[in-house]
Design an enzyme around this catalytic site. Sequence first.
Site, PDB file in Angstrom:
ATOM      1  N   ILE A 115      13.170   1.871  -2.769  1.00  0.00           N
ATOM      2  CA  ILE A 115      11.971   1.532  -1.677  1.00  0.00           C
ATOM      3  C   ILE A 115      10.903   1.614  -2.648  1.00  0.00           C
ATOM      4  O   ILE A 115      10.355   2.712  -2.755  1.00  0.00           O
ATOM      5  CB  ILE A 115      12.263   2.300  -0.671  1.00  0.00           C
ATOM      6  CG1 ILE A 115      13.582   1.953   0.198  1.00  0.00           C
ATOM      7  CG2 ILE A 115      10.793   1.809   0.714  1.00  0.00           C
ATOM      8  CD1 ILE A 115      13.673   2.757   1.374  1.00  0.00           C
ATOM      9  N   PRO A 116      10.095   0.658  -2.960  1.00  0.00           N
ATOM     10  CA  PRO A 116       8.885   0.797  -4.032  1.00  0.00           C
ATOM     11  C   PRO A 116       7.675   1.123  -3.378  1.00  0.00           C
ATOM     12  O   PRO A 116       6.627   0.297  -3.505  1.00  0.00           O
ATOM     13  CB  PRO A 116       9.008  -0.527  -4.768  1.00  0.00           C
ATOM     14  CG  PRO A 116       9.463  -1.495  -3.807  1.00  0.00           C
ATOM     15  CD  PRO A 116      10.545  -0.744  -3.045  1.00  0.00           C
ATOM     16  N   CYS A 117       7.446   2.270  -2.886  1.00  0.00           N
ATOM     17  CA  CYS A 117       6.239   2.681  -2.332  1.00  0.00           C
ATOM     18  C   CYS A 117       4.991   2.713  -3.184  1.00  0.00           C
ATOM     19  O   CYS A 117       3.921   2.773  -2.747  1.00  0.00           O
ATOM     20  CB  CYS A 117       6.468   3.892  -1.459  1.00  0.00           C
ATOM     21  SG  CYS A 117       7.068   5.153  -2.127  1.00  0.00           S
ATOM     22  N   HIS A 118       5.371   2.796  -4.639  1.00  0.00           N
ATOM     23  CA  HIS A 118       4.353   2.832  -5.409  1.00  0.00           C
ATOM     24  C   HIS A 118       3.405   1.649  -5.474  1.00  0.00           C
ATOM     25  O   HIS A 118       2.508   1.729  -6.236  1.00  0.00           O
ATOM     26  CB  HIS A 118       4.913   3.185  -6.803  1.00  0.00           C
ATOM     27  CG  HIS A 118       5.780   2.326  -7.582  1.00  0.00           C
ATOM     28  ND1 HIS A 118       7.161   2.143  -7.072  1.00  0.00           N
ATOM     29  CD2 HIS A 118       5.733   1.261  -8.445  1.00  0.00           C
ATOM     30  CE1 HIS A 118       7.784   1.125  -7.538  1.00  0.00           C
ATOM     31  NE2 HIS A 118       6.637   0.746  -8.413  1.00  0.00           N
ATOM     32  N   ARG A 119       3.957   0.735  -4.951  1.00  0.00           N
ATOM     33  CA  ARG A 119       3.293  -0.781  -5.053  1.00  0.00           C
ATOM     34  C   ARG A 119       2.019  -0.744  -3.965  1.00  0.00           C
ATOM     35  O   ARG A 119       1.651  -1.877  -4.081  1.00  0.00           O
ATOM     36  CB  ARG A 119       4.394  -1.849  -5.028  1.00  0.00           C
ATOM     37  CG  ARG A 119       5.231  -1.815  -6.080  1.00  0.00           C
ATOM     38  CD  ARG A 119       6.162  -3.073  -5.993  1.00  0.00           C
ATOM     39  NE  ARG A 119       7.178  -2.870  -7.010  1.00  0.00           N
ATOM     40  CZ  ARG A 119       8.320  -3.400  -6.945  1.00  0.00           C
ATOM     41  NH1 ARG A 119       8.973  -3.762  -6.103  1.00  0.00           N
ATOM     42  NH2 ARG A 119       9.379  -2.873  -8.185  1.00  0.00           N
TER      43      ARG A 119
END
Length: 181
Positions: free
Chosen positions: A149-153
Site C-alpha cells: 500500500i504505497p503511502c509514500h506517494r
Amino acid sequence: MEAIRAATPDAVEQTHDDLRFTVGQCTLGAILVARSGRGVCAVLLGDEPEALVRDLQERFPRAVPTAADAELQPSLAAVLGVVEATGSALDLPLDPRGTAFQRRVWEALREIPAGTTVSYGQMARRIGAPSAVRAVARACGANPLVMVIPCHRVLRADGDLSGYRWGLERKQTLLEREATA
C-alpha cells in the site's frame, strides 16, 4: 488487485491467533512479513528486527506470533520484489486490517501509479471526503503494508515530504527510485 477486506477490531484480534512472520533484510533496512490464515497482514520496515517484532505484537496484541522463516520465504521473496523493484505488484492474498475509512484510503493508495505523487488533500477528494485531510494522513500512518500500500506517494500540498512511519529518508529513497524507474 485484491480488495482490502473489512474487519471489526474484535475480528482483527480473533483471526490472527495463527500469525506467522519472518524477518529479512533489504536495501531499506530490516523488513518483517507477517501472514494470517487469510494472507499478508503486515509488512514492516525498520532498523532493528527486534523492534519490528515488537511492532507486530503491538499491532496484534491477542495474537501469538510465530517465527516461520522457512514457510514464509516465498512470501518474503515476493515482498522483497515489490520493495526492490519499485512499482511492481504483489501477487499474494492480502489481509490488512483497519477501519472502513482506512480501507478506503488504502484502496485509493493502491491506485496511484509508481512515479506519481498526490497530496493528502487530493487523496481526501479521491475517496469522497474532501474535509478529511488529517484523517487521510492518519490512515497513511496506520498502513500495515509498506510498499504494498504505497503511502509514500502522498506528500504535503506544497509538494514537500511529510511524516512517514518508516522514516523520511526511506520515503525520499522510494520516491527517487520510482522517479528513475
